[in-house]
Design a protein around this motif. Structure first.
Motif, PDB file in Angstrom:
ATOM      1  N   LEU A 540       0.853  -1.181   0.000  1.00  0.00           N
ATOM      2  CA  LEU A 540       0.000   0.000   0.000  1.00  0.00           C
ATOM      3  C   LEU A 540       0.889   1.231   0.000  1.00  0.00           C
ATOM      4  O   LEU A 540       1.804   1.355   0.827  1.00  0.00           O
ATOM      5  CB  LEU A 540      -0.899   0.013   1.239  1.00  0.00           C
ATOM      6  CG  LEU A 540      -1.773   1.269   1.447  1.00  0.00           C
ATOM      7  CD1 LEU A 540      -2.787   1.432   0.316  1.00  0.00           C
ATOM      8  CD2 LEU A 540      -2.464   1.217   2.801  1.00  0.00           C
ATOM      9  N   VAL A 541       0.642   2.138  -0.926  1.00  0.00           N
ATOM     10  CA  VAL A 541       1.417   3.368  -1.060  1.00  0.00           C
ATOM     11  C   VAL A 541       0.511   4.551  -0.766  1.00  0.00           C
ATOM     12  O   VAL A 541      -0.597   4.642  -1.315  1.00  0.00           O
ATOM     13  CB  VAL A 541       2.011   3.491  -2.476  1.00  0.00           C
ATOM     14  CG1 VAL A 541       2.825   4.770  -2.605  1.00  0.00           C
ATOM     15  CG2 VAL A 541       2.873   2.275  -2.794  1.00  0.00           C
ATOM     16  N   VAL A 542       0.973   5.433   0.114  1.00  0.00           N
ATOM     17  CA  VAL A 542       0.196   6.616   0.478  1.00  0.00           C
ATOM     18  C   VAL A 542       1.102   7.835   0.379  1.00  0.00           C
ATOM     19  O   VAL A 542       2.212   7.842   0.936  1.00  0.00           O
ATOM     20  CB  VAL A 542      -0.372   6.508   1.909  1.00  0.00           C
ATOM     21  CG1 VAL A 542      -1.278   7.706   2.201  1.00  0.00           C
ATOM     22  CG2 VAL A 542      -1.124   5.201   2.104  1.00  0.00           C
ATOM     23  N   ARG A 551      -3.964  10.756   8.901  1.00  0.00           N
ATOM     24  CA  ARG A 551      -3.815   9.543   9.687  1.00  0.00           C
ATOM     25  C   ARG A 551      -3.579   8.355   8.766  1.00  0.00           C
ATOM     26  O   ARG A 551      -4.337   8.117   7.829  1.00  0.00           O
ATOM     27  CB  ARG A 551      -5.089   9.306  10.509  1.00  0.00           C
ATOM     28  CG  ARG A 551      -5.034   8.111  11.444  1.00  0.00           C
ATOM     29  CD  ARG A 551      -4.170   8.407  12.637  1.00  0.00           C
ATOM     30  NE  ARG A 551      -4.172   7.272  13.579  1.00  0.00           N
ATOM     31  CZ  ARG A 551      -3.356   7.181  14.627  1.00  0.00           C
ATOM     32  NH1 ARG A 551      -2.499   8.165  14.848  1.00  0.00           N
ATOM     33  NH2 ARG A 551      -3.399   6.158  15.433  1.00  0.00           N
ATOM     34  N   LEU A 552      -2.511   7.615   9.039  1.00  0.00           N
ATOM     35  CA  LEU A 552      -2.209   6.449   8.226  1.00  0.00           C
ATOM     36  C   LEU A 552      -3.087   5.269   8.596  1.00  0.00           C
ATOM     37  O   LEU A 552      -3.463   5.094   9.763  1.00  0.00           O
ATOM     38  CB  LEU A 552      -0.740   6.048   8.415  1.00  0.00           C
ATOM     39  CG  LEU A 552       0.308   6.921   7.740  1.00  0.00           C
ATOM     40  CD1 LEU A 552       1.699   6.492   8.186  1.00  0.00           C
ATOM     41  CD2 LEU A 552       0.184   6.846   6.235  1.00  0.00           C
ATOM     42  N   PRO A 553      -3.414   4.425   7.612  1.00  0.00           N
ATOM     43  CA  PRO A 553      -4.139   3.195   7.921  1.00  0.00           C
ATOM     44  C   PRO A 553      -3.239   2.218   8.670  1.00  0.00           C
ATOM     45  O   PRO A 553      -2.018   2.400   8.746  1.00  0.00           O
ATOM     46  CB  PRO A 553      -4.528   2.661   6.544  1.00  0.00           C
ATOM     47  CG  PRO A 553      -3.488   3.195   5.639  1.00  0.00           C
ATOM     48  CD  PRO A 553      -3.117   4.544   6.178  1.00  0.00           C
ATOM     49  N   GLU A 554      -3.846   1.160   9.213  1.00  0.00           N
ATOM     50  CA  GLU A 554      -3.073   0.158   9.921  1.00  0.00           C
ATOM     51  C   GLU A 554      -2.162  -0.599   8.953  1.00  0.00           C
ATOM     52  O   GLU A 554      -2.432  -0.692   7.767  1.00  0.00           O
ATOM     53  CB  GLU A 554      -4.011  -0.823  10.637  1.00  0.00           C
ATOM     54  CG  GLU A 554      -4.822  -0.190  11.756  1.00  0.00           C
ATOM     55  CD  GLU A 554      -3.932   0.439  12.818  1.00  0.00           C
ATOM     56  OE1 GLU A 554      -2.942  -0.216  13.225  1.00  0.00           O
ATOM     57  OE2 GLU A 554      -4.208   1.588  13.222  1.00  0.00           O
ATOM     58  N   GLY A 555      -1.099  -1.145   9.502  1.00  0.00           N
ATOM     59  CA  GLY A 555      -0.153  -1.900   8.698  1.00  0.00           C
ATOM     60  C   GLY A 555       1.273  -1.484   8.997  1.00  0.00           C
ATOM     61  O   GLY A 555       1.527  -0.364   9.461  1.00  0.00           O
ATOM     62  N   ASP A 565       5.473  10.785  12.610  1.00  0.00           N
ATOM     63  CA  ASP A 565       5.138  10.950  14.021  1.00  0.00           C
ATOM     64  C   ASP A 565       3.989  10.002  14.358  1.00  0.00           C
ATOM     65  O   ASP A 565       2.823  10.291  14.070  1.00  0.00           O
ATOM     66  CB  ASP A 565       4.742  12.396  14.298  1.00  0.00           C
ATOM     67  CG  ASP A 565       4.442  12.652  15.773  1.00  0.00           C
ATOM     68  OD1 ASP A 565       4.729  11.753  16.592  1.00  0.00           O
ATOM     69  OD2 ASP A 565       3.914  13.734  16.094  1.00  0.00           O
ATOM     70  N   GLY A 566       4.344   8.845  14.929  1.00  0.00           N
ATOM     71  CA  GLY A 566       3.316   7.867  15.242  1.00  0.00           C
ATOM     72  C   GLY A 566       2.674   7.352  13.971  1.00  0.00           C
ATOM     73  O   GLY A 566       3.346   6.825  13.086  1.00  0.00           O
ATOM     74  N   ARG A 567       1.358   7.515  13.865  1.00  0.00           N
ATOM     75  CA  ARG A 567       0.623   7.098  12.662  1.00  0.00           C
ATOM     76  C   ARG A 567       0.207   8.296  11.824  1.00  0.00           C
ATOM     77  O   ARG A 567      -0.672   8.190  10.966  1.00  0.00           O
ATOM     78  CB  ARG A 567      -0.627   6.295  13.040  1.00  0.00           C
ATOM     79  CG  ARG A 567      -0.364   5.025  13.822  1.00  0.00           C
ATOM     80  CD  ARG A 567       0.533   4.055  13.080  1.00  0.00           C
ATOM     81  NE  ARG A 567      -0.039   3.576  11.834  1.00  0.00           N
ATOM     82  CZ  ARG A 567       0.527   2.660  11.053  1.00  0.00           C
ATOM     83  NH1 ARG A 567       1.713   2.165  11.380  1.00  0.00           N
ATOM     84  NH2 ARG A 567      -0.050   2.271   9.930  1.00  0.00           N
ATOM     85  N   GLU A 568       0.862   9.443  12.032  1.00  0.00           N
ATOM     86  CA  GLU A 568       0.547  10.640  11.271  1.00  0.00           C
ATOM     87  C   GLU A 568       1.528  10.771  10.096  1.00  0.00           C
ATOM     88  O   GLU A 568       2.748  10.738  10.289  1.00  0.00           O
ATOM     89  CB  GLU A 568       0.645  11.886  12.155  1.00  0.00           C
ATOM     90  CG  GLU A 568      -0.398  11.959  13.258  1.00  0.00           C
ATOM     91  CD  GLU A 568      -1.796  12.171  12.706  1.00  0.00           C
ATOM     92  OE1 GLU A 568      -1.963  13.073  11.869  1.00  0.00           O
ATOM     93  OE2 GLU A 568      -2.707  11.423  13.101  1.00  0.00           O
ATOM     94  N   LEU A 569       0.981  10.917   8.889  1.00  0.00           N
ATOM     95  CA  LEU A 569       1.804  11.140   7.707  1.00  0.00           C
ATOM     96  C   LEU A 569       1.886  12.639   7.452  1.00  0.00           C
ATOM     97  O   LEU A 569       0.885  13.274   7.101  1.00  0.00           O
ATOM     98  CB  LEU A 569       1.206  10.436   6.488  1.00  0.00           C
ATOM     99  CG  LEU A 569       1.982  10.598   5.169  1.00  0.00           C
ATOM    100  CD1 LEU A 569       3.367   9.954   5.286  1.00  0.00           C
ATOM    101  CD2 LEU A 569       1.206  10.003   4.001  1.00  0.00           C
ATOM    102  N   PRO A 570       3.075  13.244   7.632  1.00  0.00           N
ATOM    103  CA  PRO A 570       3.193  14.691   7.459  1.00  0.00           C
ATOM    104  C   PRO A 570       2.953  15.117   6.016  1.00  0.00           C
ATOM    105  O   PRO A 570       2.915  14.299   5.087  1.00  0.00           O
ATOM    106  CB  PRO A 570       4.642  14.968   7.876  1.00  0.00           C
ATOM    107  CG  PRO A 570       5.069  13.773   8.650  1.00  0.00           C
ATOM    108  CD  PRO A 570       4.329  12.615   8.060  1.00  0.00           C
ATOM    109  N   ILE A 577       3.508   0.716   2.875  1.00  0.00           N
ATOM    110  CA  ILE A 577       2.946  -0.046   3.992  1.00  0.00           C
ATOM    111  C   ILE A 577       2.669  -1.471   3.532  1.00  0.00           C
ATOM    112  O   ILE A 577       2.162  -1.679   2.411  1.00  0.00           O
ATOM    113  CB  ILE A 577       1.637   0.606   4.501  1.00  0.00           C
ATOM    114  CG1 ILE A 577       1.920   2.016   5.029  1.00  0.00           C
ATOM    115  CG2 ILE A 577       0.968  -0.253   5.564  1.00  0.00           C
ATOM    116  CD1 ILE A 577       0.657   2.785   5.406  1.00  0.00           C
ATOM    117  N   ALA A 578       3.003  -2.435   4.358  1.00  0.00           N
ATOM    118  CA  ALA A 578       2.673  -3.825   4.059  1.00  0.00           C
ATOM    119  C   ALA A 578       1.158  -3.989   4.195  1.00  0.00           C
ATOM    120  O   ALA A 578       0.605  -3.829   5.281  1.00  0.00           O
ATOM    121  CB  ALA A 578       3.399  -4.764   5.018  1.00  0.00           C
ATOM    122  N   ALA A 579       0.520  -4.227   3.056  1.00  0.00           N
ATOM    123  CA  ALA A 579      -0.943  -4.293   3.055  1.00  0.00           C
ATOM    124  C   ALA A 579      -1.408  -5.562   3.752  1.00  0.00           C
ATOM    125  O   ALA A 579      -0.780  -6.620   3.657  1.00  0.00           O
ATOM    126  CB  ALA A 579      -1.457  -4.258   1.615  1.00  0.00           C
TER     127      ALA A 579
END
Length: 580
Positions: A540-542, A551-555, A565-570, A577-579
């Motif tokens: 998964l590419v974001v 907010r990034l998805p789980e994975g 920063d944590g699950r935040e994508l600046p 991300i490993a889907a």
């Protein structure tokens, strides 16, 4: 499929003693034949070497073939599949080698044919294929053919190899039409007869020292078949074709006034009488048949600046070129909607004609994307960037966007091109002294356009060495800025946060997952209109092109273009991300 013959752990076959250079070279030559539909060029990552700015072994300040050979280990380490070399042929160097005087010899500035053969053998021994740049639209005015043409009378066969015309006006004092040179100024120069009287005019879409061939003359096509075979017989793996959308001009050479905001190579203009004419496709059908006679899936890549992806795809139909640079993609700003559109169009248009999509962000003709993506004003292709250019880039924003754009690009299916130094995060050199500039554009526009020197400055290898390791003497044909010290390869190689490390990790993961041979599925993560998200296989590419973190998805985050920063994508960031 990747083309390298490295082992799974990255060990080079030659260095390991598992295979000798001849064995690896012969394997490279035949590898594509047993895998129909999986030719190496369909998924390859190809690294552009601009020879005069890559590595200088002689110490004269200009890069050379021996310098390239000495640095191939770094490219093996980086993880590329092939290199494309800008011209190294005999040339007066009026346009950095794109003015060719002899297509079948090496200019002494770069070495000799023996140096080329040694470089080719070393590259093949490392599992790296070699593509050379071919310039068929024009030659140097010092080419033997053009010298013969100047000595011949109007209407002589020697003149029929180029585009000579009588002038307009009562005494032929006006150019045959109103065409402008890509480099600025008129596209015609008048000759002088042996008796000193004004003579005919000749066409040069670029500098006056680069007369255009007349491809309506069969003799020209026959000569280029000879040239192709000369290099194919030496073992090259293909050709990048300069100005591939040129060559054929519209019948009658009609007047034409381009859009003043269009890029100089025509990528923003339709119906240009010297770009994209139908007859050019017959040239490449012939070349396709020539390459098909040789083992190893030899490749043709078109430099074709055309307004749309669909028009570009016409150059890569199954019996023509194998690849075409995706300039609509290169010219797309850092904007989610526009990126999504051009990627979708590319993955529709190129496969529809049996070709891979290709992706590219920088080359020797455009402002480096570490600067270009942070410009705040229009900057047409070919104009370049200098200290008085509007919309000066923010270096921090530019590098962040460049890293994110590359992270996105290298996850796309198809083939990708890298330009030397982008793996170091090099920006455009904006503050070159006027006296140092060498691009013909600078001179032909009397300094109105800065041209392309800023993306061609010799690259840095070591922080504390003369010329940052480019040459042993400290000589450099264009001056290098002080910031090159902290951007050198040596300064970045052990740094887990460096741009070089990011490129190495992206390329290794791309190869491991065979992303070039994958397929793309768009994903709606409900994160807003500024996010690009897709899957390629189980990846998964974001990418966040907006003004706020998302907010990034789980994975598991496998790779990121910058700190997270944590699950935040600046903003101005992208992740793999490993889907689930």
């Amino acid at each position: 499929m990747a083309s390298s013959l490295d082992l799974a752990d990255g060990t080079d076959l030659v260095d390991s003693g598992i295979a000798d250079t001849e064995t690896v070279a012969s394997t490279l030559a035949a590898i594509g034949d047993s895998r129909p539909g999986a030719e190496w060029w369909r998924t390859a990552v190809i690294y552009q070497i601009y020879p005069r700015s890559f590595a200088d072994a002689s110490g004269d300040g200009v890069g050379d073939l021996a310098g390239i050979t000495s640095r191939l280990g770094a490219l093996s380490d980086l993880g590329v599949d092939a290199v494309w070399l800008s011209p190294f042929f005999r040339s007066p160097q009026k346009d950095a080698g794109y003015d060719v005087a002899d297509y079948c010899d090496v200019d002494p500035l770069f070495g000799s044919l023996a140096d080329f053969d040694a470089m080719l053998a070393e590259a093949h021994g490392r599992g790296i294929r070699v593509i050379v740049d071919l310039v068929p639209n024009h030659s140097s005015d010092k080419h033997a053919w053009f010298q013969q043409a100047l000595a011949a009378a109007p209407g002589a066969p020697e003149r029929a190899r180029y585009i000579f015309r009588d002038g307009r006006g009562e005494t032929g004092e006006l150019a045959p039409n109103n065409w402008e040179s890509v480099f600025g100024g008129p596209a015609w120069t008048r000759t002088t007869n042996a008796d000193g009287t004004p003579g005919q005019w000749y066409l040069h879409l670029f500098d006056s020292t680069q007369p255009d061939f007349d491809w309506d003359n069969p003799e020209v096509g026959d000569e280029f078949e000879r040239i192709l075979r000369f290099w194919l017989d030496r073992g090259v793996d293909g050709f990048r074709v300069d100005v591939a959308h040129g060559l054929i001009k519209a019948a009658g050479l009609p007047d034409f006034v381009p859009n003043e905001d269009a890029g100089s190579m025509g990528g923003d203009s339709d119906d240009v009488p010297y770009w994209g004419q139908d007859g050019v496709h017959d040239v490449y059908r012939r070349w396709n048949r020539i390459l098909a006679e040789y083992e190893g899936d030899r490749a043709l890549c078109a430099e074709a600046w055309l307004p749309t992806v669909d028009e570009t795809a016409l150059w890569v139909r199954s019996d023509e070129m194998h690849q075409a640079f995706n300039f609509p993609y290169l010219q797309t700003e850092w904007d989610a909607a526009h990126l999504t559109e051009v990627i979708s169009e590319s993955l529709r248009a190129f496969p529809a004609v049996g070709a891979p999509a290709t992706w590219v962000l920088s080359n020797h003709d455009v402002v480096r994307h570490a600067s270009r993506l942070a410009l705040t004003a229009e900057n047409p292709q070919g104009h370049g960037l200098g200290p008085t250019s509007p919309g000066q880039p923010d270096a921090v924003v530019g590098l962040a966007r460049a890293r994110a754009a590359t992270t996105l690009m290298l996850a796309l299916p198809g083939s990708a091109y890298l330009y030397q130094g982008e793996e170091l995060g090099l920006p455009e050199v904006v503050h070159l002294p006027d006296a140092a500039r060498q691009d013909p554009t600078w001179f032909r526009t009397a300094g109105e356009r800065y041209g392309r020197d800023g993306c061609r400055v010799p690259i840095p290898w070591e922080s504390n060495a003369p010329a940052y390791g480019f040459s042993t003497t400290g000589a450099s044909w264009l001056p290098q800025p002080e910031e090159w010290a902290r951007l050198s390869r040596a300064a970045q190689i052990g740094d887990p946060s460096s741009t070089l490390t990011l490129y190495r990790e992206l390329l290794a993961e791309r190869r491991r997952r065979d992303l070039g041979a994958g397929s793309l599925t768009w994903v709606d993560l409900e994160l807003g209109d500024d996010v690009v998200a897709f899957r390629n296989g189980d990846l998964l590419v974001v990418a966040n092109t907006g003004a706020a973190a998302v907010r990034l998805p789980e994975g598991e985050v496998l790779l990121a273009s910058g700190p997270i920063d944590g699950r935040e994508l600046p903003v101005d960031s992208a992740v793999w991300i490993a889907a689930a």
